[in-house]
Scaffold this motif. Structure first.
Motif, PDB file in Angstrom:
ATOM      1  N   UNK A 330      24.274   7.292 -27.247  1.00  0.00           N
ATOM      2  CA  UNK A 330      24.580   8.076 -28.456  1.00  0.00           C
ATOM      3  C   UNK A 330      24.988   7.192 -29.638  1.00  0.00           C
ATOM      4  N   UNK A 331      24.653   5.904 -29.536  1.00  0.00           N
ATOM      5  CA  UNK A 331      24.896   4.943 -30.617  1.00  0.00           C
ATOM      6  C   UNK A 331      26.361   4.814 -31.008  1.00  0.00           C
ATOM      7  N   UNK A 332      27.239   5.107 -30.071  1.00  0.00           N
ATOM      8  CA  UNK A 332      28.664   4.930 -30.354  1.00  0.00           C
ATOM      9  C   UNK A 332      29.412   4.735 -29.040  1.00  0.00           C
ATOM     10  N   UNK A 333      30.502   3.998 -29.106  1.00  0.00           N
ATOM     11  CA  UNK A 333      31.310   3.724 -27.926  1.00  0.00           C
ATOM     12  C   UNK A 333      32.409   4.773 -27.792  1.00  0.00           C
ATOM     13  N   UNK A 334      33.054   4.765 -26.643  1.00  0.00           N
ATOM     14  CA  UNK A 334      34.160   5.689 -26.373  1.00  0.00           C
ATOM     15  C   UNK A 334      35.459   4.984 -26.752  1.00  0.00           C
ATOM     16  N   UNK A 335      36.163   5.510 -27.715  1.00  0.00           N
ATOM     17  CA  UNK A 335      37.401   4.885 -28.191  1.00  0.00           C
ATOM     18  C   UNK A 335      38.532   5.249 -27.240  1.00  0.00           C
ATOM     19  N   UNK A 336      39.108   4.236 -26.583  1.00  0.00           N
ATOM     20  CA  UNK A 336      40.227   4.423 -25.658  1.00  0.00           C
ATOM     21  C   UNK A 336      41.256   3.335 -25.969  1.00  0.00           C
ATOM     22  N   UNK A 337      42.275   3.616 -26.773  1.00  0.00           N
ATOM     23  CA  UNK A 337      43.260   2.583 -27.119  1.00  0.00           C
ATOM     24  C   UNK A 337      43.929   1.981 -25.886  1.00  0.00           C
ATOM     25  N   UNK A 338      43.971   0.662 -25.841  1.00  0.00           N
ATOM     26  CA  UNK A 338      44.665  -0.110 -24.794  1.00  0.00           C
ATOM     27  C   UNK A 338      44.070   0.086 -23.400  1.00  0.00           C
ATOM     28  N   UNK A 339      42.803   0.455 -23.298  1.00  0.00           N
ATOM     29  CA  UNK A 339      42.187   0.634 -21.982  1.00  0.00           C
ATOM     30  C   UNK A 339      42.263  -0.668 -21.191  1.00  0.00           C
ATOM     31  N   UNK A 340      42.610  -0.557 -19.879  1.00  0.00           N
ATOM     32  CA  UNK A 340      42.818  -1.730 -19.039  1.00  0.00           C
ATOM     33  C   UNK A 340      41.643  -2.013 -18.105  1.00  0.00           C
TER      34      UNK A 340
END
Length: 685
Positions: A330-340
């Motif tokens: 979908x031409x965009x990433x999944x925004x997940x702050x501080x993902x480990x």
């Protein structure tokens, strides 16, 4: 007038002298020069470039930065650092314009053609920065493009090259598996077929790899590491099936369907866009490359079970790509702050990831579906210090080990497990509390519902616990079915088919091994054994054999491996010819073509084939015993002949026929006679 005469005589003398000098250096008419250039200038001629090969070593690099004289030396240093990884740079040339500025391209000559090929294959598309992406060509390409014919002609049909049967090892009539062995301190790689008595050599090669080897997930390819990249081998005679140029590669990974190969090398500089490359195995084409500073959390790229997607972490983002286009979903990433960290389900296109606490926001484990990106479950967690995720082999469960702080002051740790039941509605989560007992090892039973864990303080206070993850209808429960204390082990190894497990004390412990039948709730101990100083343990793909080993890479003494049955019976040790053993890897098997119903029927009717299999095993043991007896008898006969021959030689050389007994002096004592006889005997011998 006298002066004029003197001048004329001087001129005549000079002409005669010049004519004489010329004649002194003239060769006779019948002179033949038989001295070659090699005899006169052999050192200079050795450096003479050859017309047929010298141009093939030259590359042209376009889209380079345009700089002035003040920055040229710095640019040369950066570019040379990049391209000298491919080989020895003999010469380099940077054209400049009338203002002494570079023209945006430069030339480099390598010592060999193979080094130039590596520079073109790997350097083409290299991203120096956002504005400069290198286009690398051979110098000879320009001549080729200038002489292209004006009229089009259809390309010649390439001749089909038979690769052989890539699954030939599966045709073994006794269904014996293969394994690879690195020995001789890493200098030799051998492939063996496993039997109940001793291995049978399939292939051995010196200097087959520079570091180590790795099998592809379905066993089709054997990957070897080299200075210039990766080579793949396979078929009956292990011929080379592919080469992938990636200078300095240190780590690799395969997609589950063996369609793609991932290679990693240490970054040449900051934001090296070619440090991580994805290749198409069948065509050898480069599909995508990324910048990766290090490989601490390898693999950097993680694949979905069907190979349709892969994902990677970046700063506060989870990027998922489609292999059909190799562009981001979908031409965009999944925004997940501080993902480990994140992990794919082994059977479904589902991703599990976790994030730590951020201020007053709790930590959480989240499950999302791909490609819809829908969140199907989220579990909030508090006072989390660290998490580790492990999937059930059939995707029925997700186990998350959580290290929690006991208090807000973060002084002591407690340990819990969160078990996600993936096949039930709303995905319920069960909790197992271990309190303040550190977790050494844990694992979910493949094709089963048991969960095993080693916990406690090593070395003398380690306990083993096993739980049953039962469920009936909408309800579910977790019950502890077995606890054993004071176990001399630190790792759990489930059989790939479930029902059996091995508790092992590896790497720093005494190599204690305990083989258990976990099918019943009693956890029957089948055998206790020991492999002193063992460093590794690996099950074969069928779950019938276990290998324990001591690697030369870990310690230098008593290296080797032992093959055990799943019941803990020692079958054989490594041959004495495999000195300085380093690594053993079982060759994986491809996924079965049988359905779950077919497998269920085979297990149900296994008693019909029981006697047939026992008869085959007895016959195999008898044949193996006869082979061993014949081998030992042959060795004994050879030794007897050798002993008889040496005895005859000794009797012949012991004392010659013309030997004269020495006269004994009355004053000589026994010691002098003994010394004399020894000296004469040594001289005769």
């Amino acid at each position: 007038m006298d002066q004029n005469l003197d001048q004329n005589e001087s001129d005549d003398y000079q002409d005669q002298e010049e004519e004489l000098d010329d004649n002194m250096f003239d060769d006779p008419e019948d002179f033949v020069d038989d001295i070659t250039d090699e005899e006169l200038m052999d050192d200079m001629l050795a450096q003479r470039p050859e017309e047929d090969t010298s141009l093939d070593n030259i590359i042209v690099v376009d889209n380079a930065p345009i700089v002035g004289p003040d920055r040229l030396s710095k640019l040369k240093g950066v570019l040379k650092k990049i391209f000298q990884r491919f080989g020895e740079i003999v010469t380099e040339f940077y054209p400049v314009n009338e203002n002494n500025e570079t023209k945006g391209y430069f030339f480099m000559e390598f010592a060999t053609h193979d080094e130039a090929v590596a520079a073109v294959n790997t350097g083409n598309g290299y991203r120096l920065d956002k504005s400069h992406i290198f286009a690398v060509y051979f110098f000879t390409d320009f001549e080729k493009y200038e002489t292209l014919p004006t009229e089009w002609s259809p390309p010649k049909k390439e001749e089909y090259k038979e690769k052989g049967n890539l699954w030939s090892w599966l045709l073994n009539p006794d269904c014996h598996d293969q394994y690879s062995v690195i020995h001789n301190a890493g200098a030799t790689v051998s492939v063996f077929t496993n039997t109940n008595t001793e291995p049978k050599l399939v292939m051995t090669r010196e200097n087959w790899t520079d570091t180590y080897v790795r099998w592809s997930p379905q066993g089709t390819y054997l990957a070897t590491f080299h200075k210039q990249g990766i080579a793949l081998w396979g078929a009956e005679d292990f011929k080379r099936l592919g080469r992938f140029s990636h200078t300095g590669v240190s780590l690799i990974d395969f997609s589950p369907d063996e369609r793609y190969l991932v290679t990693f090398r240490k970054a040449l500089q900051e934001n090296d866009s070619e440090s991580l490359v994805i290749w198409d195995i069948k065509t050898g084409a480069k599909k995508r490359s990324f910048a990766a500073s290090d490989a601490t959390d390898w693999p950097i790229i993680k694949w979905s079970h069907d190979g349709k997607y892969f994902a990677r972490l970046s700063a506060d983002r989870l990027s998922v790509y489609e292999t059909s286009t190799f562009y981001m979903l979908d031409k965009k990433s999944i925004v997940v702050p501080s993902i480990k960290d994140f992990s794919w389900s082994p059977t479904d296109n589902t991703i599990a990831y976790w994030v730590p606490e951020i201020g007053q926001i709790p930590a959480k484990v989240t499950l999302i579906e791909i490609p819809s990106r829908n969140e199907i479950r989220t579990k909030n967690l508090f006072l989390v210090q660290d998490c580790r995720m492990q999937w059930h082999k059939q995707g029925d469960y997700l186990c998350v080990k959580i290290n929690r702080w006991a208090t807000k002051s973060k002084k002591n740790l407690t340990y819990t497990f969160e078990i996600f039941r993936m096949r039930q509605a709303l995905i319920p989560v069960d909790t197992i509390e271990m309190k303040d007992q550190p977790i050494l090892s844990f694992g979910l039973e493949p094709y089963g519902t048991k969960f095993a864990v080693l916990h406690g303080e090593p070395p003398g206070r380690i306990s083993f616990s096993c739980y049953e993850l039962s469920h009936k209808g909408a309800g579910s429960s977790i019950s502890r079915i077995k606890t054993m204390e004071r176990k001399p082990t630190n790792q759990i190894f489930w059989c790939p088919k479930g029902k059996f497990l091995v508790l092992a004390g590896l790497k720093g412990m005494d190599g204690q091994l305990e083989f258990y039948d976990a099918e019943s709730s009693e956890f029957i101990l089948m055998q206790s054994s020991e492999h002193g100083m063992a460093t590794d343990l690996e099950w074969d793909p069928t779950g019938r054999y276990v290998v324990t080993s001591v690697s030369f890479w870990s310690q230098k003494m008593d290296t080797g491996f032992i093959v055990w049955s799943f019941q803990g019976r020692q079958l054989y040790k490594n041959p004495v010819t495999l000195d300085k053993f380093c690594q053993l890897l079982w060759r994986p098997r491809p996924l079965t073509l049988l359905s779950a119903e077919d497998i269920k029927n085979i297990k149900k009717n296994s008693k019909k084939y029981h006697h047939q299999f026992d008869a085959q095993d007895r016959l195999g043991r008898e044949k193996a015993s006869q082979v061993i007896i014949d081998k030992r008898r042959k060795m004994m006969d050879e030794f007897s002949r050798f002993r008889h021959r040496k005895a005859q030689e000794f009797e012949t050389a012991k004392r010659p026929t013309d030997y004269v007994e020495p006269e004994l002096d009355e004053e000589s004592d026994f010691e002098d006679l003994f010394i004399l006889e020894n000296e004469e005997t040594e001289e005769l011998t």
